[in-house]
Each structure stands twice: as structure tokens, then as C-alpha cells.
Design a protein around this motif. Structure first.
Motif, PDB file in Angstrom:
ATOM      1  N   ARG A 130      -3.722   8.613   5.051  1.00 39.97           N
ATOM      2  CA  ARG A 130      -4.421   7.755   4.086  1.00 39.97           C
ATOM      3  C   ARG A 130      -3.581   6.541   3.772  1.00 39.97           C
ATOM      4  O   ARG A 130      -2.347   6.600   3.800  1.00 39.97           O
ATOM      5  CB  ARG A 130      -4.627   8.503   2.759  1.00 39.97           C
ATOM      6  N   THR A 131      -4.264   5.464   3.397  1.00 39.30           N
ATOM      7  CA  THR A 131      -3.563   4.286   2.899  1.00 39.30           C
ATOM      8  C   THR A 131      -4.318   3.769   1.687  1.00 39.30           C
ATOM      9  O   THR A 131      -5.542   3.652   1.724  1.00 39.30           O
ATOM     10  CB  THR A 131      -3.498   3.193   3.988  1.00 39.30           C
ATOM     11  N   ILE A 132      -3.570   3.538   0.614  1.00 36.79           N
ATOM     12  CA  ILE A 132      -4.212   3.062  -0.621  1.00 36.79           C
ATOM     13  C   ILE A 132      -3.601   1.719  -0.975  1.00 36.79           C
ATOM     14  O   ILE A 132      -2.368   1.613  -1.106  1.00 36.79           O
ATOM     15  CB  ILE A 132      -3.972   4.054  -1.780  1.00 36.79           C
ATOM     16  N   ARG A 133      -4.449   0.700  -1.125  1.00 37.07           N
ATOM     17  CA  ARG A 133      -3.946  -0.630  -1.493  1.00 37.07           C
ATOM     18  C   ARG A 133      -3.534  -0.640  -2.956  1.00 37.07           C
ATOM     19  O   ARG A 133      -4.211  -0.089  -3.813  1.00 37.07           O
ATOM     20  CB  ARG A 133      -5.040  -1.692  -1.277  1.00 37.07           C
ATOM     21  N   LYS A 134      -2.399  -1.308  -3.259  1.00 34.49           N
ATOM     22  CA  LYS A 134      -1.923  -1.394  -4.646  1.00 34.49           C
ATOM     23  C   LYS A 134      -1.577  -2.843  -4.941  1.00 34.49           C
ATOM     24  O   LYS A 134      -0.785  -3.454  -4.222  1.00 34.49           O
ATOM     25  CB  LYS A 134      -0.660  -0.531  -4.819  1.00 34.49           C
TER      26      LYS A 134
ATOM     27  N   SER B  59       1.101   4.867   1.669  1.00 35.70           N
ATOM     28  CA  SER B  59       0.596   5.620   2.816  1.00 35.70           C
ATOM     29  C   SER B  59       1.041   7.069   2.731  1.00 35.70           C
ATOM     30  O   SER B  59       2.145   7.355   2.268  1.00 35.70           O
ATOM     31  CB  SER B  59       1.117   5.023   4.125  1.00 35.70           C
TER      32      SER B  59
ATOM     33  N   SER C 149       0.840  -1.202   0.000  1.00 34.23           N
ATOM     34  CA  SER C 149       0.000   0.000   0.000  1.00 34.23           C
ATOM     35  C   SER C 149       0.872   1.246   0.000  1.00 34.23           C
ATOM     36  O   SER C 149       2.045   1.206   0.338  1.00 34.23           O
ATOM     37  CB  SER C 149      -0.960  -0.024   1.176  1.00 34.23           C
TER      38      SER C 149
ATOM     39  N   VAL D 158      -1.207  10.362  -5.835  1.00 35.01           N
ATOM     40  CA  VAL D 158      -2.203  10.494  -4.765  1.00 35.01           C
ATOM     41  C   VAL D 158      -2.742  11.917  -4.828  1.00 35.01           C
ATOM     42  O   VAL D 158      -2.074  12.820  -5.311  1.00 35.01           O
ATOM     43  CB  VAL D 158      -1.622  10.226  -3.357  1.00 35.01           C
TER      44      VAL D 158
ATOM     45  N   LYS E 122      -0.593   9.253  10.109  1.00 31.11           N
ATOM     46  CA  LYS E 122      -0.928   8.594   8.851  1.00 31.11           C
ATOM     47  C   LYS E 122      -2.317   9.054   8.440  1.00 31.11           C
ATOM     48  O   LYS E 122      -3.279   8.900   9.199  1.00 31.11           O
ATOM     49  CB  LYS E 122      -0.895   7.079   9.020  1.00 31.11           C
TER      50      LYS E 122
ATOM     51  N   SER F   9      -8.186  18.443   3.884  1.00 30.95           N
ATOM     52  CA  SER F   9      -7.525  17.502   4.788  1.00 30.95           C
ATOM     53  C   SER F   9      -6.565  18.185   5.754  1.00 30.95           C
ATOM     54  O   SER F   9      -6.099  17.577   6.705  1.00 30.95           O
ATOM     55  CB  SER F   9      -6.788  16.424   3.985  1.00 30.95           C
TER      56      SER F   9
ATOM     57  N   GLU G 253       2.809   6.723 -10.331  1.00 30.92           N
ATOM     58  CA  GLU G 253       1.709   6.625  -9.371  1.00 30.92           C
ATOM     59  C   GLU G 253       1.276   8.027  -8.968  1.00 30.92           C
ATOM     60  O   GLU G 253       2.025   8.996  -9.162  1.00 30.92           O
ATOM     61  CB  GLU G 253       2.163   5.862  -8.127  1.00 30.92           C
TER      62      GLU G 253
ATOM     63  N   PRO H 262       0.491  -3.772   3.738  1.00 29.63           N
ATOM     64  CA  PRO H 262      -0.876  -3.449   4.129  1.00 29.63           C
ATOM     65  C   PRO H 262      -1.129  -3.903   5.568  1.00 29.63           C
ATOM     66  O   PRO H 262      -0.595  -4.922   6.000  1.00 29.63           O
ATOM     67  CB  PRO H 262      -1.743  -4.244   3.153  1.00 29.63           C
TER      68      PRO H 262
END
Lengths: 480, 422
Positions: B383-387, B374, B372, B398, B381, B404, B396, B421
Motif C-alpha cells: 500500500r501507499t498512502i499520500r501524506k 508505504s 507517502s 496504517v 509493496k 491482505s 500516524e 510519491p
């Protein structure tokens, strides 16, 4: 005189052949230069350190010592009369060990004996004061302010062009296959793409680089032997070009002769060479171990060389004769045949002196009269990007092609490329243009300007794109 | 000295999109300077399809994509000069260009947008050993000779590097009748887009040899063959793994480098990882009023993102004209790529003045599966986005929103990281 009859034929249009030709053009005679490549400066002369050595290195009394000191003087003068890039940046020979200091002194004394002026031995700290990028390990250095750097291409081209403008003929893509003595003359068998023919000449000058032994041995029983000694180099971007201002040598010791780090006269940084003896006189390949070796050894002198900024690597061949000295003049058993053999370092520095020396011998022998029409001066290539803006604009108004930049990295205009093609002994290949006006010599290494330059060459020479070559026939750029 | 409100250096996709966006903000006095004989930049030689999926929701060729932007420039009557090269820029936004008609001309710009694109890494910079014959081309040069000039550079081809242009050229040369024998890639993963590996190599049965490099170029006048060798984890050739391929052409697709020469003369701060300039979220460089976008900022995979980014540069350059001091006293928050994230663009965020949404783009340094991304605001932290898969060849991104940052106090540093993750 007949079409194929000359007073003097020079074999080889490298820097030595061009220098001899230029000196001979001061005389009333018919001279011809034969060159197997498509252009001048295509062998040893094109791939070397581009250094004008001050003359401390050669053993006193040798031809190398004599020619070097005189040659360096002449290059300084010629850079004005023949208008080519030269800079007296000074040399420094570094000593890394206390116990090697006597060798530095010996070098200093050798320089004195050879007539080198203004030399000084300085401490490591003084050396670093002059060159802050030098290693902390330098304990002393020989400072030689008369050392210089030159553009080897433009030195050769200037000499050849001036010779041609003064009446010397040049034939390219013409290879000498045999030489025979014929009464008071020599008969040269030559080969071109058009076939074989013969050329008759009273005198021959053998300025054929690594092949000088082949031609010498055709006419003399006193055999000589030349080894091609390869040296590899890496060249860095102009951004690295000011890392050092002097040419930095290493004091030779039992570990080897050392490699140099030097700015080039055009502002790049050059590192090299190593020395590998070869069987094959055509082997100008670079190798990974070779490049790694010189890169590593150069770091001893200058620890922070930014090799990330490397833009190209190349290898050149030195013509090393077994006797370790230049062989200049007639062999005992071959009158009228003048060698310029074994021309390795300091050959580039010595070339004008060799020209002067051999032309002098030939004049004495043949009793030639001065050429009253001789013009000693020649105008070099305009470097548009270096002109002040007003001059640049005046030039563009006169010829708008100077306002079209073809090579982005070096800012070379179409006008300069046209000049390179249309001058005396003009360029016929991409390499020929590159060597004359530096198109494609920058950091993108002709990525952007290759198609454009090919088009210009094709248009100006009236040849199809498929015939445009990098250098010799066989090096066509398009294949399809 | 002539004054122009906005001068745009480069008439490729970035320059055109920036010009259009600046005009949409009401700036009338714009000038595009292009060194080639036509607008459109590198897109003119990219005659393959696959452009515009994000921007136009349809698949266009490079010239078609460029044409849509060119048309807007023509319709808006935005002035441009062709065959014109910019040779100097100062930190006070004086700019000197040269062409045949006018010679060298210096003008004063209110704002400058740099959109010069990038160049290819040449053979010399790669230190490839061997002879130096004809037939060694960077992929883009070969592409220009084929697609613009109409000449085949060779019949039997080895390609070093799996960058996108190399992959595209593998297919292009195959379609034109050449035999592409192999693509060698120094790294253990491809440098290009996955879709290009599939559509340009796999579909034509062209082998891709990862962890391989060229260890010898054969042929003194023209290339006669290439030796490639496997490389170890240190990327050095492994002796004994040499394979010889007879061929007449070597194409190089080994990386693109932003063309930042003009930035150096202006004293703009460059980023050692991207080789492009450091920029704020407005895409302004370290020199006020000088903006950068497109491949001169960082090398992109997709032109759609170039157009989007360049439009932001155009809009922000217009804003700068209206209020040059807007950002001169605000605090900048640093953005940092860590733990596998090699860099971020922008490198700085002006939270006070930022747009409601700011895209941060970056590349990872290795191939990652099931990880992920982050985003940290200092130690929080956010946000965390799974990849599923991330690779260096695929950019990539974000999104950071202005909201925010509401009510969380000052943020000193924003970090973006590859993580396992949770």
C-alpha cells in the motif's frame, strides 16, 4: 548562663560544625550552632563526591593525612552508632600509561606512610576482572579496599541530630556579621529576619566552609585566604548504578587531577568533579563546558557510561586555603577561637576526626566535665521500601502513613516524610525532606511528588502553601 | 494467595477503557489499582477542551472525558482500589501492591494490563546548566498545582519545549494573568500538535523560537531569569546568540517517558525507541498474559486513541483467560519502521490469530511534506498512502487487514517507510 551566653558557639552547621557539635555534646557545657541557611548540610557538605577516602592521597604529616585516616575509621563506627548509610566499597586509582606507574607506586607508599591498610597494586587485567566496565587502556591500578562511600546528608544530619538530642542548641537562618574579642570572651553579632542581636561566648569554632577566612580574619592578624573551588557533577539513574562497584579514580598527571566514577551509597552512578577557582563564593552554577568536560574525561576510565540516564547535575564549592592543608585550632593571636578552615577534600572523610580533635582542644582549655547524660546512639530514618514485607506490613499496621507512597521513583512513604519533618532538627523545606529521606531524588526528580510534598509540609508546619520553600526564604515554590 | 482474573495497573484513561472492555467480554473478576486518590489519571488536570472528538464526536474537557469512562466502571460495578501503588510484578503474574489499609499484599493475576502512563523528562535529565532554584517546573507538575490544587506557580514564564502540555500551559497561565514570554524548542520543528500551536501560542501572541534552548538558569533561590540561545544543526548552542528573559518561572515540556519500572521487575522486553514494551498486535508484552496500553506503551497525542487501544488490550486479556495457549506456538511477523519511520506499535503481528483489522501506529523522525507512507510485506509493496504533512509531534497510523495476508504465502517482515510519491 544568660539567654545569649554560651561556652562554645560553632559557626556553620555543615558536616564539620555538626561533628564538632556532636563531640562537644559529650561534655557538660552550653554550646550553640549558628547556621545562615534553613537547615544543616546546606553548603559544601551537600554537594561533593560523597566519598570516604582511605587516606592515601594527602602528604604524610599534614593535618589532612592525620584527620583523613582517623576520620575514615570513625565514619565506619559511626555508621552503626548513628545509623546512616555507608558502604566500604573500596577505591581504585587507575593508571593509563606505563610511564606513570612510578606515580602509582608513590601513591601506594604515601598510603603506607599515612597508615592505610590492605592496599595493593594490581595489573590492568586484574583491575578489569574486578571491574569489567573499565577501559582497555588501564595498565595498572592501586586497589584500596578501605575506601568507602557515604550519604553526606545523613552523615551530617545524624551528627547534628545526636548533638541536639544531647543538648546542643541550633539556630538556623542566623548569619554572623561580626566577631569582637571582649575580655575573656567573644562577642558575635548576628543577623536574622527578626533583627540584629549579640551572642557572648568563651570559645568560637569557625566551621564556616568557604567563608572561614572571613571569620578568621576578623579576630586574627595572621590572615588566611580561602578560594571557592567549584566542582561539577552529573548523576545517573539507579539503572546505571551497578556499572562499577568500586570508586574509580584516575591517577593525577600533568593533564589534571582526573575525575571519578563511583556508585553512590543509594545506588546511583556519580561522575565528577572538575576544579575551577572562583571569585564568587556563591557560584554553584553548573555550566555546559563543565559538564561536557567531566563527562568526556570520565569516559577514559569507564568508556560506556550511559549519559542518557543522567537524572541531574550539580556543582559544589570546596574551601581551598592557600596553604593547601586544613587549618585546625587556635591562631596564635586569638586564644579561644578555634579554626576548622580550608576544609576541602578529604573534608567529609575527616569531619568526625576534626570534631574529635577540636572538642579535645576545647575540653583541655575549658576543663569541661563529661556529660553523664550523653547518649551516643541514634536511630536513622526508616527506609520502608528496603524492609522485608512482614516488617513493612507491621510498620504500616502501626502507622498507616507508611503505606502511602508519595515519591513513586524512590518509593518514599508519607510516614517517612512526616518523620523527616518532626524529628529533632526536622526538615522545614522541600530540600530538607529530600536530603533526609530521598523524596524526589529518583528519576522523575520530584515531578509527581512535589505538589503532594508541598501539601504535607504546609499542613505539618502550619504554614500557607505560598510560604513553602525549596530551601531558604526567597525560594518559595508558589508565586502568584 | 488471592486470585484475580484481570488486574489493571493504573486507573487513568487506558486502565478504565481496558477494564470496561474486559467486562464487556464477560470477565467478572477484575481489579483496578490506582495510586492517586481518584480515578481518571492525568485527565483530571487537563481542564481544557479538545478531548473526545473521535470517540464521542463532541468536544469535552479532560475531566468530562474521564467521567464518561468512570461512570461505566461504576455502573458495571468493577472493583478498584485508590491510593494503592503496585510495587512489584513477576513474570508469573504475581503482583504486589501497597496501601494504608492493607499494607503490602501479593495477589495472583490471570492476566495483567499495564496502564501506568508516563512521566515528564525533568530538568536534570536535560542537563540544563545554571543554578537550581525554585520555579523550575515540568509543565505537568505546574498544571497539577494550578488546576487541581489551585495555585499559580509564577507570574513571568519562559517555556522550554513545545510538547503539548507546555503549549496548553502557555495558554492556561496567560489566561490566569501570567506573562508567557517565549517558548523555546530545541528542534527545528514543534513537538506538539499543530492545533495547539495555533490555539495556545499564535492566538495569544506568544513567540515560538525553534532551534533554541536554555543555556542558563539564573537566580539562586527562585528563578530570576533565563538565557536562551540558538542551536546549530548539531543542537549545540551557538555562542553569541544568547538572549536573556527576566522571569520567575521556567516550565519544561521536553518529552514524556513511559513509566516502565514495573516492567523491568517482570523482565518485560522494552523498546529503546518508544521506551515502552515490545508488544504483539494483541498488545501482549514479551511476558505471556501481561498486556500494555496507553502512554506506558508509547506516548500518544490523543486520548481517543488511548481508549481505543486500551479496549483492545482489555478484550485480548479476556481472550487470554479463555485460551492462554492460543498464541504460544504461532509464528510472529516482525514490524519495522524504516526510512524516517522511527518505530511501530505493535512490533509483532500474529497473522494466524490477528483481528480482521489491526491498527499500526508510529511516528516519523522529521517533518515531511508531500511524501507517502508505504507498507511492504517482505519485498512486496502492498500500500501507499499520500501524506501532505507529517511531523514527529503527530502520531500516524496504517491499518493492516487479515485479508491482505490471504494467499500470499508466509510473510517474514512488515516494513513501513516514508517515501517519495511515485
Amino acid at each position: 548562663m544568660g539567654e545569649n551566653t554560651y561556652d562554645v558557639v560553632i559557626i556553620g552547621a555543615g558536616v564539620t560544625g555538626a561533628a564538632v557539635a556532636r563531640e562537644l555534646s559529650r561534655l557538660k557545657l552550653h554550646a550553640l550552632v549558628l547556621e545562615r541557611a534553613e537547615d544543616v548540610c546546606s553548603g559544601t557538605s551537600k554537594a561533593n563526591s560523597a566519598i570516604v577516602h582511605a587516606g592515601y592521597d594527602a602528604m604524610p604529616g599534614t593535618m589532612k593525612a592525620k584527620m583523613n585516616v582517623r576520620g575514615a575509621e570513625l565514619i565506619r563506627e559511626l555508621s552503626h552508632t548513628l545509623d546512616f548509610p555507608y558502604r566500604q566499597n573500596g577505591s581504585m586509582i587507575l593508571c593509563f600509561r606505563e610511564e606513570d606507574k612510578p606515580k602509582l607506586t608513590a601513591l601506594y607508599e604515601r598510603g603506607l606512610a599515612n597508615g592505610v591498610k590492605e592496599m595493593r597494586i594490581i595489573s590492568g587485567d586484574e583491575a578489569r576482572e574486578l571491574e569489567p566496565a573499565l577501559s582497555k587502556e588501564v595498565v595498572a591500578a592501586l586497589l584500596v579496599p578501605t575506601g568507602g562511600i557515604v550519604c553526606p546528608f545523613n552523615l551530617t544530619i545524624a551528627l547534628a541530630e545526636n548533638a541536639a538530642d544531647n543538648g546542643v542548641e541550633f539556630r538556623f537562618l542566623t548569619e554572623v556579621t561580626d566577631i569582637q574579642k571582649d575580655k575573656d570572651a567573644y562577642l558575635l553579632h548576628v543577623q536574622t529576619s527578626g533583627g540584629a542581636s549579640e551572642i557572648r561566648t568563651r570559645y568560637v569554632v569557625n566551621a564556616s566552609g568557604v567563608y572561614a577566612d572571613k571569620f578568621h580574619n576578623m579576630v586574627s592578624e595572621h590572615k588566611i585566604h580561602i578560594t571557592a573551588r567549584k566542582g561539577e557533577y552529573v548523576l545517573m539513574d539507579k539503572e546505571a548504578g551497578t556499572l562499577v562497584s568500586h570508586t574509580i579514580f584516575q591517577l593525577p598527571n600533568e593533564l589534571g587531577k582526573g575525575v571519578l566514577v563511583t556508585p553512590t551509597v543509594h545506588g546511583n552512578l556519580l561522575v565528577g568533579p572538575d576544579a575551577v577557582d572562583l571569585q564568587d563564593k556563591e557560584d554553584t552554577e553548573t555550566t555546559l563546558p563543565g559538564m561536557d568536560d567531566i563527562k568526556k574525561r570520565a569516559l577514559q576510565s569507564v568508556p560506556d557510561i550511559p549519559y542518557r540516564q543522567m537524572i541531574t547535575g550539580f556543582a559544589g564549592l570546596r574551601a581551598h586555603e592557600d596553604g593547601d592543608d586544613f587549618i585546625l585550632g587556635e591562631p596564635e593571636d586569638a586564644e579561644g577561637f578555634f579554626d576548622a578552615a580550608g576544609i576541602e577534600s578529604p573534608g567529609l572523610s575527616s569531619a568526625p576526626a576534626i570534631g574529635e580533635y577540636l572538642a579535645g582542644l576545647i575540653q583541655k582549655k575549658g576543663g569541661f566535665q563529661p556529660n553523664e547524660q550523653f547518649i551516643s546512639e541514634r536511630k536513622g530514618f526508616i527506609e520502608v521500601a528496603k524492609l522485608p514485607m512482614e516488617e513493612r506490613n507491621a510498620l504500616i499496621r502501626k502507622n498507616p502513613k507508611y503505606g502511602t507512597i508519595v515519591c513513586r521513583c524512590e518509593q518514599i512513604s508519607e510516614g517517612e516524610i512526616l518523620d523527616a519533618i518532626h524529628r529533632t532538627l526536622g526538615a522545614t523545606s522541600l530540600d530538607g525532606i529530600k536530603r533526609r529521606v530521598r523524596q524526589g531524588m529518583g528519576r522523575c526528580q520530584a515531578g509527581f511528588c512535589t505538589p503532594r510534598t508541598m501539601e504535607i509540609l504546609s499542613r505539618e508546619l502550619g504554614i500557607p502553601m505560598e510560604k513553602v520553600c525549596k530551601n531558604q526564604p526567597g525560594s518559595e515554590m508558589i508565586k502568584g | 494467595m488471592t486470585h484475580k482474573d484481570i488486574v489493571i495497573v493504573g486507573g487513568g484513561p487506558a486502565g478504565l477503557a481496558a477494564a470496561i472492555a474486559a467486562r464487556e467480554q464477560g470477565v467478572q473478576d477484575i481489579l483496578i489499582l490506582e495510586r492517586d486518590a481518584r480515578l481518571g489519571g492525568i485527565l483530571n488536570q487537563c481542564i481544557h477542551n479538545g478531548f473526545g472528538l473521535h470517540t464521542f464526536k463532541e468536544e469535552l474537557t479532560g475531566p468530562e472525558y474521564a467521567e464518561r469512562f468512570e461512570k461505566k466502571v461504576y455502573d458495571a460495578g468493577i472493583p478498584y482500589k485508590l491510593n494503592t501503588i503496585v510495587v512489584n510484578i513477576t513474570k508469573d503474574r504475581e503482583l504486589t501492591y501497597i496501601n494504608e489499609e492493607e499494607g503490602a499484599v501479593t495477589i495472583q493475576a490471570g492476566a495483567i494490563i499495564l496502564a501506568m502512563g508516563c512521566r515528564e523528562r525533568p530538568r536534570g535529565a536535560l542537563g540544563l546548566p545554571g543554578f537550581r532554584p525554585a520555579g523550575v517546573y515540568t509543565a505537568g507538575t505546574a498544571q497539577r498545582l494550578m488546576n487541581i490544587e489551585g495555585y499559580m506557580v509564577g507570574k513571568e514564564v519562559v517555556i522550554l519545549g513545545s510538547g503539548d502540555i507546555g503549549l496548553i500551559m502557555a495558554r492556561r497561565m496567560t489566561l490566569e494573568g501570567a506573562k508567557v514570554k517565549v517558548v523555546a524548542e530545541l528542534m527545528p520543528y514543534s513537538g506538539g500538535l499543530k492545533r495547539n500551536i495555533v490555539q495556545c501560542l499564535d492566538d495569544y501572541g506568544i513567540p515560538l523560537k525553534l532551534s533554541h534552548t536554555v543555556t542558563k538558569i539564573h537566580g539562586k533561590e527562585r528563578v530570576t531569569g533565563i538565557t536562551i540561545s540558538e542551536v546549530g544543526p548539531d543542537r549545540r548552542p551557538i555562542p553569541g546568540t544568547e538572549e536573556y528573559y527576566s522571569c520567575d518561572t521556567l516550565l519544561l515540556s521536553c518529552g514524556l517517558i513511559p513509566e516502565t519500572e514495573l516492567m523491568k521487575t517482570a523482565g518485560i522486553t522494552l523498546n529503546p525507541v518508544t521506551s515502552g514494551p515490545d508488544v504483539e498486535d494483541s498488545l501482549v508484552t514479551s511476558v505471556p498474559g501481561v498486556f500494555a496500553c496507553g502512554n506506558v506503551l508509547h506516548v500518544h497525542d490523543l486520548v481517543d486513541f488511548v481508549s481505543e487501544e486500551a479496549a483492545r488490550a482489555g478484550k485480548n486479556a479476556a481472550a487470554f483467560l479463555g485460551n492462554p495457549e492460543a498464541r504460544s506456538h504461532s509464528t510472529k511477523t516482525m514490524l519495522k519502521g524504516i526510512n524516517g519511520v522511527r518505530y511501530t506499535v505493535p512490533e509483532m503481528l500474529d497473522i494466524e490469530n490477528m483481528d480482521p483489522e489491526v491498527v499500526v501506529r508510529f511516528r516519523v523522525g522529521d517533518v515531511y511534506r508531500n511524501k507517502s507512507i508505504s507498507v511492504y510485506y517482505d519485498d512486496r509493496k502492498i500500500r501507499t498512502i499520500r501524506k501532505r504533512v507529517m511531523a514527529p509531534g503527530e502520531m500516524e497510523q496504517v491499518m493492516l487487514t487479515r485479508d491482505s495476508f490471504q494467499g500470499i504465502g508466509p510473510v517474514k517482515e512488515i516494513r513501513i517507510a516514508v517515501e517519495d510519491p511515485a
